[in-house]
Write a protein that holds these residues in place. Sequence first.
Motif, PDB file in Angstrom:
ATOM      1  N   VAL A  53      37.626  41.697  37.589  1.00 34.67           N
ATOM      2  CA  VAL A  53      37.404  42.895  38.383  1.00 34.67           C
ATOM      3  C   VAL A  53      37.041  44.136  37.157  1.00 34.67           C
ATOM      4  CG1 VAL A  53      38.549  44.683  39.591  1.00 34.67           C
ATOM      5  CG2 VAL A  53      39.337  42.428  40.177  1.00 34.67           C
ATOM      6  N   PRO A  54      36.044  44.624  37.417  1.00 37.48           N
ATOM      7  CA  PRO A  54      35.753  45.633  36.460  1.00 37.48           C
ATOM      8  C   PRO A  54      36.481  46.630  36.022  1.00 37.48           C
ATOM      9  CG  PRO A  54      34.036  45.400  37.975  1.00 37.48           C
ATOM     10  CD  PRO A  54      35.127  44.534  38.541  1.00 37.48           C
ATOM     11  N   LEU A  55      36.774  47.070  34.715  1.00 37.72           N
ATOM     12  CA  LEU A  55      37.591  48.094  34.214  1.00 37.72           C
ATOM     13  C   LEU A  55      37.021  49.563  34.984  1.00 37.72           C
ATOM     14  CD1 LEU A  55      37.762  47.626  30.358  1.00 37.72           C
ATOM     15  CD2 LEU A  55      39.554  46.730  32.265  1.00 37.72           C
ATOM     16  N   LYS A  56      38.071  50.478  35.033  1.00 35.50           N
ATOM     17  CA  LYS A  56      37.523  51.675  35.606  1.00 35.50           C
ATOM     18  C   LYS A  56      38.034  52.613  34.501  1.00 35.50           C
ATOM     19  CE  LYS A  56      37.971  54.488  39.745  1.00 35.50           C
ATOM     20  NZ  LYS A  56      38.826  54.555  40.850  1.00 35.50           N
ATOM     21  N   GLU A  57      36.974  53.454  34.075  1.00 34.49           N
ATOM     22  CA  GLU A  57      37.232  54.459  32.847  1.00 34.49           C
ATOM     23  C   GLU A  57      37.995  53.733  31.703  1.00 34.49           C
ATOM     24  OE1 GLU A  57      39.197  57.350  35.110  1.00 34.49           O
ATOM     25  OE2 GLU A  57      37.159  57.883  36.161  1.00 34.49           O
ATOM     26  N   GLY A  58      37.696  52.467  31.530  1.00 31.22           N
ATOM     27  CA  GLY A  58      38.328  51.667  30.568  1.00 31.22           C
ATOM     28  C   GLY A  58      39.669  51.139  30.514  1.00 31.22           C
ATOM     29  N   ARG A  59      40.166  51.319  31.756  1.00 29.91           N
ATOM     30  CA  ARG A  59      41.535  50.784  32.286  1.00 29.91           C
ATOM     31  C   ARG A  59      41.375  49.602  33.288  1.00 29.91           C
ATOM     32  NH1 ARG A  59      42.585  55.915  31.402  1.00 29.91           N
ATOM     33  NH2 ARG A  59      44.188  56.226  29.732  1.00 29.91           N
ATOM     34  N   HIS A  60      42.544  48.990  33.421  1.00 25.10           N
ATOM     35  CA  HIS A  60      42.553  47.969  34.555  1.00 25.10           C
ATOM     36  C   HIS A  60      42.427  48.890  35.848  1.00 25.10           C
ATOM     37  CE1 HIS A  60      43.795  44.730  31.887  1.00 25.10           C
ATOM     38  NE2 HIS A  60      44.139  44.105  32.687  1.00 25.10           N
ATOM     39  N   ASP A  61      41.555  48.399  36.842  1.00 22.42           N
ATOM     40  CA  ASP A  61      41.580  49.034  38.102  1.00 22.42           C
ATOM     41  C   ASP A  61      42.554  48.297  39.062  1.00 22.42           C
ATOM     42  OD1 ASP A  61      40.985  50.139  40.447  1.00 22.42           O
ATOM     43  OD2 ASP A  61      38.751  49.948  40.195  1.00 22.42           O
ATOM     44  N   LEU A  62      43.718  48.421  39.077  1.00 21.01           N
ATOM     45  CA  LEU A  62      44.818  47.824  39.473  1.00 21.01           C
ATOM     46  C   LEU A  62      44.615  47.803  41.208  1.00 21.01           C
ATOM     47  CD1 LEU A  62      48.109  48.300  37.407  1.00 21.01           C
ATOM     48  CD2 LEU A  62      46.474  46.542  37.383  1.00 21.01           C
ATOM     49  N   PRO A  63      44.243  49.024  41.675  1.00 23.44           N
ATOM     50  CA  PRO A  63      43.819  49.085  43.126  1.00 23.44           C
ATOM     51  C   PRO A  63      42.840  47.927  43.505  1.00 23.44           C
ATOM     52  CG  PRO A  63      43.963  51.266  42.262  1.00 23.44           C
ATOM     53  CD  PRO A  63      43.987  50.541  41.226  1.00 23.44           C
ATOM     54  N   ALA A  64      41.924  47.815  42.803  1.00 26.52           N
ATOM     55  CA  ALA A  64      40.619  46.927  43.091  1.00 26.52           C
ATOM     56  C   ALA A  64      41.102  45.461  42.612  1.00 26.52           C
ATOM     57  CB  ALA A  64      39.530  47.274  42.074  1.00 26.52           C
ATOM     58  N   MET A  65      42.003  45.344  41.568  1.00 30.70           N
ATOM     59  CA  MET A  65      42.653  44.023  41.403  1.00 30.70           C
ATOM     60  C   MET A  65      43.466  43.486  42.658  1.00 30.70           C
ATOM     61  SD  MET A  65      43.270  44.258  37.255  1.00 30.70           S
ATOM     62  CE  MET A  65      43.907  42.554  37.080  1.00 30.70           C
ATOM     63  N   ALA A  66      44.345  44.589  43.318  1.00 30.01           N
ATOM     64  CA  ALA A  66      45.155  44.319  44.119  1.00 30.01           C
ATOM     65  C   ALA A  66      43.972  43.764  45.661  1.00 30.01           C
ATOM     66  CB  ALA A  66      45.933  45.366  44.721  1.00 30.01           C
ATOM     67  N   LYS A  67      43.126  44.373  45.631  1.00 28.64           N
ATOM     68  CA  LYS A  67      42.151  43.993  46.943  1.00 28.64           C
ATOM     69  C   LYS A  67      41.665  42.771  46.602  1.00 28.64           C
ATOM     70  CE  LYS A  67      40.591  48.277  48.748  1.00 28.64           C
ATOM     71  NZ  LYS A  67      40.444  49.532  47.797  1.00 28.64           N
ATOM     72  N   ALA A  68      41.410  42.250  45.555  1.00 26.99           N
ATOM     73  CA  ALA A  68      40.705  40.956  45.007  1.00 26.99           C
ATOM     74  C   ALA A  68      41.549  39.783  45.275  1.00 26.99           C
ATOM     75  CB  ALA A  68      40.343  40.930  43.518  1.00 26.99           C
ATOM     76  N   VAL A  69      42.947  40.281  45.346  1.00 26.36           N
ATOM     77  CA  VAL A  69      43.932  38.878  45.741  1.00 26.36           C
ATOM     78  C   VAL A  69      43.817  38.204  47.164  1.00 26.36           C
ATOM     79  CG1 VAL A  69      46.414  38.327  46.130  1.00 26.36           C
ATOM     80  CG2 VAL A  69      45.482  39.952  44.219  1.00 26.36           C
ATOM     81  N   THR A  70      43.581  36.904  47.183  1.00 28.79           N
ATOM     82  CA  THR A  70      43.390  36.290  48.422  1.00 28.79           C
ATOM     83  C   THR A  70      44.468  35.053  48.526  1.00 28.79           C
ATOM     84  OG1 THR A  70      42.112  34.348  47.439  1.00 28.79           O
ATOM     85  CG2 THR A  70      40.603  36.471  48.019  1.00 28.79           C
ATOM     86  N   PRO A  71      44.314  34.525  49.622  1.00 28.17           N
ATOM     87  CA  PRO A  71      45.431  33.387  49.690  1.00 28.17           C
ATOM     88  C   PRO A  71      45.325  32.296  48.865  1.00 28.17           C
ATOM     89  CG  PRO A  71      44.471  33.757  52.025  1.00 28.17           C
ATOM     90  CD  PRO A  71      43.521  34.721  50.927  1.00 28.17           C
ATOM     91  N   LYS A  72      44.044  32.290  47.962  1.00 29.60           N
ATOM     92  CA  LYS A  72      44.018  31.302  46.800  1.00 29.60           C
ATOM     93  C   LYS A  72      44.420  31.880  45.546  1.00 29.60           C
ATOM     94  CE  LYS A  72      40.266  28.532  48.370  1.00 29.60           C
ATOM     95  NZ  LYS A  72      38.872  27.733  47.780  1.00 29.60           N
ATOM     96  N   THR A  73      44.772  33.146  45.687  1.00 25.33           N
ATOM     97  CA  THR A  73      45.237  33.610  44.193  1.00 25.33           C
ATOM     98  C   THR A  73      46.464  33.301  44.055  1.00 25.33           C
ATOM     99  OG1 THR A  73      43.897  35.897  44.706  1.00 25.33           O
ATOM    100  CG2 THR A  73      45.408  35.836  43.060  1.00 25.33           C
ATOM    101  N   LYS A  74      46.683  32.696  42.767  1.00 23.86           N
ATOM    102  CA  LYS A  74      48.025  32.207  42.527  1.00 23.86           C
ATOM    103  C   LYS A  74      48.494  32.986  41.011  1.00 23.86           C
ATOM    104  CE  LYS A  74      48.286  29.240  45.502  1.00 23.86           C
ATOM    105  NZ  LYS A  74      47.526  28.043  45.362  1.00 23.86           N
ATOM    106  N   LEU A  75      47.723  33.666  40.514  1.00 22.14           N
ATOM    107  CA  LEU A  75      47.793  34.190  39.097  1.00 22.14           C
ATOM    108  C   LEU A  75      47.137  35.854  39.257  1.00 22.14           C
ATOM    109  CD1 LEU A  75      47.520  31.314  36.339  1.00 22.14           C
ATOM    110  CD2 LEU A  75      49.733  32.469  37.420  1.00 22.14           C
ATOM    111  N   VAL A  76      47.887  36.719  38.690  1.00 24.51           N
ATOM    112  CA  VAL A  76      47.032  37.894  38.275  1.00 24.51           C
ATOM    113  C   VAL A  76      47.405  38.340  37.076  1.00 24.51           C
ATOM    114  CG1 VAL A  76      46.912  40.330  39.016  1.00 24.51           C
ATOM    115  CG2 VAL A  76      47.483  38.756  40.699  1.00 24.51           C
ATOM    116  N   PHE A  77      46.637  38.455  36.108  1.00 22.54           N
ATOM    117  CA  PHE A  77      46.602  39.057  34.612  1.00 22.54           C
ATOM    118  C   PHE A  77      46.685  40.349  34.542  1.00 22.54           C
ATOM    119  CE2 PHE A  77      45.738  34.419  34.322  1.00 22.54           C
ATOM    120  CZ  PHE A  77      46.744  34.136  33.340  1.00 22.54           C
ATOM    121  N   VAL A  78      47.650  40.935  34.279  1.00 21.43           N
ATOM    122  CA  VAL A  78      47.544  42.301  33.653  1.00 21.43           C
ATOM    123  C   VAL A  78      47.717  42.498  32.159  1.00 21.43           C
ATOM    124  CG1 VAL A  78      48.409  44.908  34.061  1.00 21.43           C
ATOM    125  CG2 VAL A  78      48.252  43.213  35.928  1.00 21.43           C
ATOM    126  N   CYS A  79      46.939  42.782  31.324  1.00 20.13           N
ATOM    127  CA  CYS A  79      47.003  42.839  29.874  1.00 20.13           C
ATOM    128  C   CYS A  79      47.362  44.129  29.560  1.00 20.13           C
ATOM    129  CB  CYS A  79      45.801  42.402  29.417  1.00 20.13           C
ATOM    130  SG  CYS A  79      46.026  42.098  27.568  1.00 20.13           S
TER     131      CYS A  79
END
Length: 361
Positions: free
Chosen positions: A135-161
């Motif tokens: 998921v692309p960064l937004k203004e240099g930061r993790h775009d957490l709303p977009a990352m939440a949207k990218a989660v599907t039933p296949k998602t097992k891990l979400v990395f937030v550095c």
Amino acid sequence: MPLNVHPDIASLVPYLPGKPIEELERELGIPRAIKLASNENPIGPSPKALAALSTEAAGTLNRYPDGGAHRLRRALADRYKLTPDQVILGNGSDEIIGLLARTFLSPGDEAVMADQTFVIYKMEVTAAHGVSVVVPLKEGRHDLPAMAKAVTPKTKLVFVCNPNNPTGTMVPAADVAALMAQVPDDAIVVFDEAYYEYVVSRNFPDSLGYVKQNRNVVVLRTFSKIYGLAGLRIGYGLTTPEITGYLNRLRPPFNANSLAQRAALAALEDEDHVARSRAMNQAEMTRLRRDLVSLGFQPLPSEANFLYFDVGRSGREVFEALLREGVIVRHIEGRMLRVTIGLPEENTRFVDALKRVLPRE
Ligand SMILES: *Cc1c(COP(=O)(O)O)cnc(C)c1O
């Protein structure tokens, strides 16, 4: 000889570490090179850790380490008000990232991460035959709303550095709360907080709070950065007893070596070393930022021990020109460079070298 290698493995590119100082000195014949490339603590290791590595400790090297690392896990558990079964050690926190991928991803399962983040996530997900959803960064930061949207039933891990490597930027508590409200309970959210001890922002999320609520959350921290023990290879994960239970099925039994365990225990208690390291980092980061701004650059806001900025021309060329000046930084991609905050004289040398290698207007 013919070799059959799985295409996932064949697709990987070996990790390129920051150039070691000795290599630069040898290759280019440059004496007194400095390395500002791997976010190491320029002050050095904790003196208490060094004392713990005395001959007494080394004299037992014929013995296997304590595979359960009881004293260190107990000390970490006490510090964070957890139980020892909520602590897992790794040969660097890197190893725990690999354990997470191999433990929780079946082939084809997804792991969500930022497009510009710590490269080990993607490598380990691919090695586990998983799929990295970036998921692309937004203004240099993790775009957490977009990352939440990218989660599907296949998602097992979400990395937030957090703070993110290589950008140094942080996601605040409110954004993480919103993410945690949206991510399904059975996906594991991994907060990689390798630079946690450098953070000064008051809005930094309390990721351990989610562990204490028994959410499927793993908090990764390390002795490689502020504690200055990168060479010993020791990091840790804080999570639920259930998750450590699964990770421990794959964890090599003696993955945290005995010297690393002892040194880490001593470093953890060395508050003076941590405080000095943090204070110097703050002062020098402020100074280096000011110098870069006066040269016309705009480093992203950083809560870590490095700055990330657009050099306005080929980053590779500037990186290579700096090498010839005996200054090792990190070229990330395109025009972007990452420079670790060094000792005052190292930062001065970096700025002077940068001025010399930039074309004159
Ligand atoms: C440096 C770093 C680590 C730590 O790696 P170790 O294996 O513990 O040395 C983990 N995550 C990020 C984002 C880092 O920058």
